[in-house]
Structure formats: C-alpha cells, structure tokens
Design a protein around this motif. Sequence first.
Motif, PDB file in Angstrom:
ATOM      1  N   UNK A  17       0.823  -1.207   0.000  1.00 25.44           N
ATOM      2  CA  UNK A  17       0.000   0.000   0.000  1.00 25.44           C
ATOM      3  C   UNK A  17       0.865   1.268   0.000  1.00 25.44           C
ATOM      4  N   UNK A  18       1.995   1.242   0.702  1.00 22.48           N
ATOM      5  CA  UNK A  18       2.883   2.406   0.664  1.00 22.48           C
ATOM      6  C   UNK A  18       3.549   2.525  -0.702  1.00 22.48           C
ATOM      7  N   UNK A  19       3.821   1.384  -1.352  1.00 29.01           N
ATOM      8  CA  UNK A  19       4.312   1.426  -2.736  1.00 29.01           C
ATOM      9  C   UNK A  19       3.313   2.160  -3.630  1.00 29.01           C
ATOM     10  N   UNK A  20       2.054   1.760  -3.527  1.00 26.01           N
ATOM     11  CA  UNK A  20       1.036   2.345  -4.395  1.00 26.01           C
ATOM     12  C   UNK A  20       0.856   3.841  -4.130  1.00 26.01           C
ATOM     13  N   UNK A  21       0.911   4.220  -2.874  1.00 23.53           N
ATOM     14  CA  UNK A  21       0.781   5.653  -2.587  1.00 23.53           C
ATOM     15  C   UNK A  21       1.995   6.406  -3.111  1.00 23.53           C
ATOM     16  N   UNK A  22       3.169   5.814  -2.992  1.00 21.94           N
ATOM     17  CA  UNK A  22       4.362   6.442  -3.552  1.00 21.94           C
ATOM     18  C   UNK A  22       4.252   6.615  -5.053  1.00 21.94           C
ATOM     19  N   UNK A  23       3.770   5.564  -5.752  1.00 24.23           N
ATOM     20  CA  UNK A  23       3.558   5.650  -7.195  1.00 24.23           C
ATOM     21  C   UNK A  23       2.572   6.768  -7.517  1.00 24.23           C
ATOM     22  N   UNK A  24       1.458   6.811  -6.768  1.00 27.26           N
ATOM     23  CA  UNK A  24       0.429   7.832  -7.017  1.00 27.26           C
ATOM     24  C   UNK A  24       0.993   9.239  -6.841  1.00 27.26           C
ATOM     25  N   UNK A  25       1.786   9.450  -5.799  1.00 25.11           N
ATOM     26  CA  UNK A  25       2.370  10.772  -5.580  1.00 25.11           C
ATOM     27  C   UNK A  25       3.319  11.151  -6.714  1.00 25.11           C
ATOM     28  N   UNK A  33     -11.415  16.245  -4.382  1.00 22.61           N
ATOM     29  CA  UNK A  33     -11.312  15.736  -5.748  1.00 22.61           C
ATOM     30  C   UNK A  33     -10.522  14.433  -5.803  1.00 22.61           C
ATOM     31  N   UNK A  34      -9.471  14.347  -5.000  1.00 24.17           N
ATOM     32  CA  UNK A  34      -8.618  13.161  -5.024  1.00 24.17           C
ATOM     33  C   UNK A  34      -8.850  12.319  -3.784  1.00 24.17           C
ATOM     34  N   UNK A  35      -9.055  11.018  -4.014  1.00 24.22           N
ATOM     35  CA  UNK A  35      -9.355  10.083  -2.933  1.00 24.22           C
ATOM     36  C   UNK A  35      -8.207   9.088  -2.777  1.00 24.22           C
ATOM     37  N   UNK A  36      -7.782   8.888  -1.567  1.00 24.18           N
ATOM     38  CA  UNK A  36      -6.632   8.022  -1.249  1.00 24.18           C
ATOM     39  C   UNK A  36      -6.825   6.608  -1.786  1.00 24.18           C
ATOM     40  N   UNK A  37      -7.929   5.964  -1.443  1.00 22.01           N
ATOM     41  CA  UNK A  37      -8.148   4.581  -1.866  1.00 22.01           C
ATOM     42  C   UNK A  37      -8.270   4.464  -3.381  1.00 22.01           C
ATOM     43  N   UNK A  38      -8.847   5.450  -4.017  1.00 23.65           N
ATOM     44  CA  UNK A  38      -8.952   5.421  -5.478  1.00 23.65           C
ATOM     45  C   UNK A  38      -7.579   5.527  -6.127  1.00 23.65           C
ATOM     46  N   UNK A  39      -6.726   6.377  -5.570  1.00 30.14           N
ATOM     47  CA  UNK A  39      -5.364   6.488  -6.082  1.00 30.14           C
ATOM     48  C   UNK A  39      -4.605   5.181  -5.932  1.00 30.14           C
ATOM     49  N   UNK A  40      -4.759   4.535  -4.774  1.00 26.01           N
ATOM     50  CA  UNK A  40      -4.076   3.262  -4.551  1.00 26.01           C
ATOM     51  C   UNK A  40      -4.593   2.185  -5.502  1.00 26.01           C
ATOM     52  N   UNK A  41      -5.897   2.225  -5.792  1.00 28.97           N
ATOM     53  CA  UNK A  41      -6.497   1.199  -6.645  1.00 28.97           C
ATOM     54  C   UNK A  41      -5.981   1.263  -8.081  1.00 28.97           C
ATOM     55  N   UNK A  42      -5.600   2.448  -8.523  1.00 27.46           N
ATOM     56  CA  UNK A  42      -5.149   2.599  -9.916  1.00 27.46           C
ATOM     57  C   UNK A  42      -3.633   2.636 -10.061  1.00 27.46           C
ATOM     58  N   UNK A  43      -2.921   2.751  -8.951  1.00 31.87           N
ATOM     59  CA  UNK A  43      -1.453   2.770  -9.008  1.00 31.87           C
ATOM     60  C   UNK A  43      -0.935   1.345  -9.135  1.00 31.87           C
ATOM     61  N   UNK A  44       0.111   1.171  -9.911  1.00 33.79           N
ATOM     62  CA  UNK A  44       0.678  -0.158 -10.132  1.00 33.79           C
ATOM     63  C   UNK A  44       2.186  -0.135  -9.932  1.00 33.79           C
ATOM     64  N   UNK A  45       2.710  -1.279  -9.504  1.00 31.54           N
ATOM     65  CA  UNK A  45       4.149  -1.428  -9.362  1.00 31.54           C
ATOM     66  C   UNK A  45       4.712  -0.735  -8.150  1.00 31.54           C
ATOM     67  N   UNK A  46       5.999  -0.418  -8.232  1.00 33.80           N
ATOM     68  CA  UNK A  46       6.702   0.233  -7.147  1.00 33.80           C
ATOM     69  C   UNK A  46       7.160   1.618  -7.577  1.00 33.80           C
TER      70      UNK A  46
END
Length: 527
Positions: free
Chosen positions: A35-43, A136-149
């Motif tokens: 999950x931290x990977x996905x948030x990092x990717x999203x950021x 406008x931006x939702x945490x779980x939605x960002x994680x759901x669409x982020x891929x990889x590291x």
Amino acid sequence: MLARDLVKRCARNYPTKTAYLCGERSRSWREMDQRSDRFGVALQQLGHRPGEAVAILTQESIEVYEHFFACMKIAAPRVGLNTGYVWPEMLHVLKDSEVKFLLLDTRCRHLLAERLGELKALGITLIGYGAGHGLERDYESLLATAEGEPHWPALAPDDILFVSYTSGTTGVPKGVMLTQEGGVNCILHSLISFGFGPDDVWYMPAASAWVVVILNAFGLGNGMTTVIPDGGYQLQAYLRDIERFRVTVGMLVPTMLQRAIVEIQTNPVYDLSSLRMVVYGSSPATPKLIRDARATFKGIKLLQAYAMTEATGGWISYLTDADHEHALREEIELLKSVGRIGIHYDCSIRDESGQPVPIGQSGEIWLRGNTMMKGYRNLPEATAEAMPDGWLRTNDIGRLDERGYLYLLDRQKFLIITGAVNVFPTTVEAILVEHPAVEEVAVVGVPHPEWGEAVVAVVVRKPSHRDVTVQALIDFCHGKLSRPETPKHVVFVDELPKTSNAKLKKGELKKWLSGGAVPLPWQLEVA
C-alpha cells in the motif's frame, strides 16, 4: 541502510505477520509495503519530486504509517500537522516546510474546511481519506489505480526523513529536521536498549503528528506488531486494547501513567496479564509515582527512558527494572535518576560558558550521537546556538554521578531564581505530590517584588480532599524543603493544561500566573 530498506525487509521476511493493529483493522507487513508502494507511485504520478515535503493531518490510524513509509520510499520529508494547532500555526508549518501534498483525514476536514482556497493558492495538492471527505482526489482510489513500485531517488544518510514541529520561542512552531541516518539508528538502538523481540506487541498511544511517529515505526527493526489507538488516546480504551491485543510492552508519559494507576485501582477489571514491561518517560516522574506504578503493575518490569525531539525521539538514557528494584530496596534517591546514558550517545554536563563541570555538579546537559537533528528548518541562528561543535545543547539541567546515572533536575527555562538561590521545580513537585490531597502539581516561578521570583505551586486536589488549604500544603513542605524552595503560595485548579500527548504546558501556567490572572498575596500587598 535507510528506513525504506527496512520496510522492504519486513515485507520479505515477515510477509503475513501483523504489522499494525488499530480498532477493528489490521495490516500485515506485506500489505504495509504494497500500500505504501502504491501511494508512492500515485504521488510520483501527481508530480512529486524528491525532497518535496508531504504532510498529513489526521487522527490516529494505520494510514499514518502507510503515508510515512511512502514518504521514505520517494525521498519526501514527512510532516505531521498537529490537530491542536490553530490555522495560523498550521499555515506557518505548511509554508515553512514547503509542503506540496497533504493527506487529509475526513475526521479532520472541518479544521481546513474554510481554508481550501488558501491551500490551493499555496500549490498544495489535497488527498482525502475516509468516507465523506468531498475532495477531488481520494486516497483509496489512487491506490487502486497505481501499479508497481515507485522510483527510489538517491538518498544520503543526512537527508531529511521527517520534520517534527515543536513549540518555538518566537510564538510559532519550529521544525526539527530529522535525518535518514538518525531515524534508523533511533529504531535499532531503541530495540536493543528496550529489549524488544519480534514477538513483542508494542503500544505507545501518543499523537503521531510529531516525533512519536518514529516510535511507532520501531517494528521496522524486528518485525514486531504495533498497536495504534483508534482515533486518539483514551485511557479506558488503552487498557482494554492491552487486554484485547495481548500487548506485551506499553508506554505512557507520567501524566498518563498516574491516571492509569488510579483507573486500575478504582476499576480492577482489566486483564493486563500479557504485559511484561511498562515504559514511562518523556518528562520527569516523581519517586511517589514510580512507587505507585510498581505497586499497581505487580510482576511487570518498569523502564524509564529520557528522550527529546532533537535526538529523533531517540532514548538517551535508561533506568532499568533492576535499577528500580535496587532503588526501592535500598537507595530510594536513585528513583530521581533517568538512568545511564545509552551507548549511542556521549553526554557532557557543562556550565554557562560551555565548559565541562566535575562529576556530581549540575549544569546543562550536552549530547552527541548519530540520532541528532540536522537543525531547525529555516532557523540557522537557532541551529548554530543549539549545536556548537557537533554537540546538542538540550536546555535541560542535570548532573551525572560517579556511576554514570543521569539526574534530570529541570528544564533550564523553568529554573526559578528566588533571592539569588536556584530552585528546581521538580524538587518541590516531588515533595508536594507526597501529600495525600495532591493529585497533580506543577511548580513555576512568578515575579516577586522582593525576591525576584517566588515559588508557586499549582495543585489539582483529589476529590476526597477538596478541603485541604493553602497553608496546609505549605506547612507540609517545612522540614522537607529549604526555605527558598518552599512555595510562597499555592493555587488550586481543576486541571493542569496539557498537550495532545498529555505533557504539561508549564509555560502556559507561568504566563497565566505572571499575567495576574490569579491575584497573589504579594500583588495584593503592593496594590
């Protein structure tokens, strides 16, 4: 080795082991990493660049540590916003740390509801989490669409891991810049000094906006489980969580510990049999509190630790359980010590000119080690003053005895000078708290026309002793304290002002009394 390396190693070596417990939710180490990977990717997809600060405004939750771990991975200094700040203080922190992204808990949205336009004008991207945040931006939605590291930018040991804002003399919070190297050393040395193992369950319930966030990342060093308060600290919930999650090591600041003792004695319904150790610290504890804790937490080891934000919350000294046993058996004065210095620090007691003083003599505590802050953000003069020649001036007054035990006498700024005599408030507090009517006490110096400053005690009375008088408490001190140390007045209050982490706001008390909010006898005489 950096903190982000520890996240990956915990995920590989303890993939299914529980990393965090919070209310009805839990996360394994693999889930925390993913999950931290996905948030990092999203950021990074949103445009984050290495070195840009990412802030969080939240109540206590697992997302605090997903956010922190993501920051580790993408070289983003982590900034926690204190929910107790008023808007000018929050605005200062956001500007001072040049925050580019802010993760906002729905439960805290009301704190910024009228400031969204200002945040946008500052160029801050808001991301909401929890139902109903309306952003406008939702945490779980960002994680759901982020891929990889995420891409791991290059990091040096002295790059900033996080910035912890603390109270400043200028009236605005000052940012303590804490490094990658300091964070890792704090984690590893704390595990060694506390004696933590991978099967321990650790519970430190204080607010994560400041340096506490690294304390609740100790599991990165051995894969142990950490319990987080669901939303925030509540005493009864904390004690029930110990029973529910089979906590093995708990930590409380002295005020929390005192209230826990009263609660356990009043309502002996909590199963604390899983506890093997209670750690207390963050501010001085009185010998009476330690004796009461020993009597209440029967069969459980006690460990006192002395720490400070500028040392990455790293534990500077330790009064071990064996020390407690020895003190209670034959050397009660040892309970006034905060223990021996950890092997990762050098400690020197210095006089006002910065020269070392002989063993046994009091002076300012100077420290040197590999967890020290890089400095105060955007405050080069304050940094230079606090860190001469690689040492950290703590502003704490203490002394070392010939065995290496450190005695923390008081904060230098709260030293009372009355009639040219130095009085340490903690000395007076340790006597007054022994009176059966006193539940809590804080001692401060207040301007006096003859003595310069007068010793004044602010006391919360126990419900069963509401009739105790000012003179009775002053008389109680006679023969136990010197004449200059004996309070010239006592003020009764219903409660003492404290921070969100239950630390006493002694500066507010001093300002309140010095400002004439409560008429003092010598002020009436002058009038």
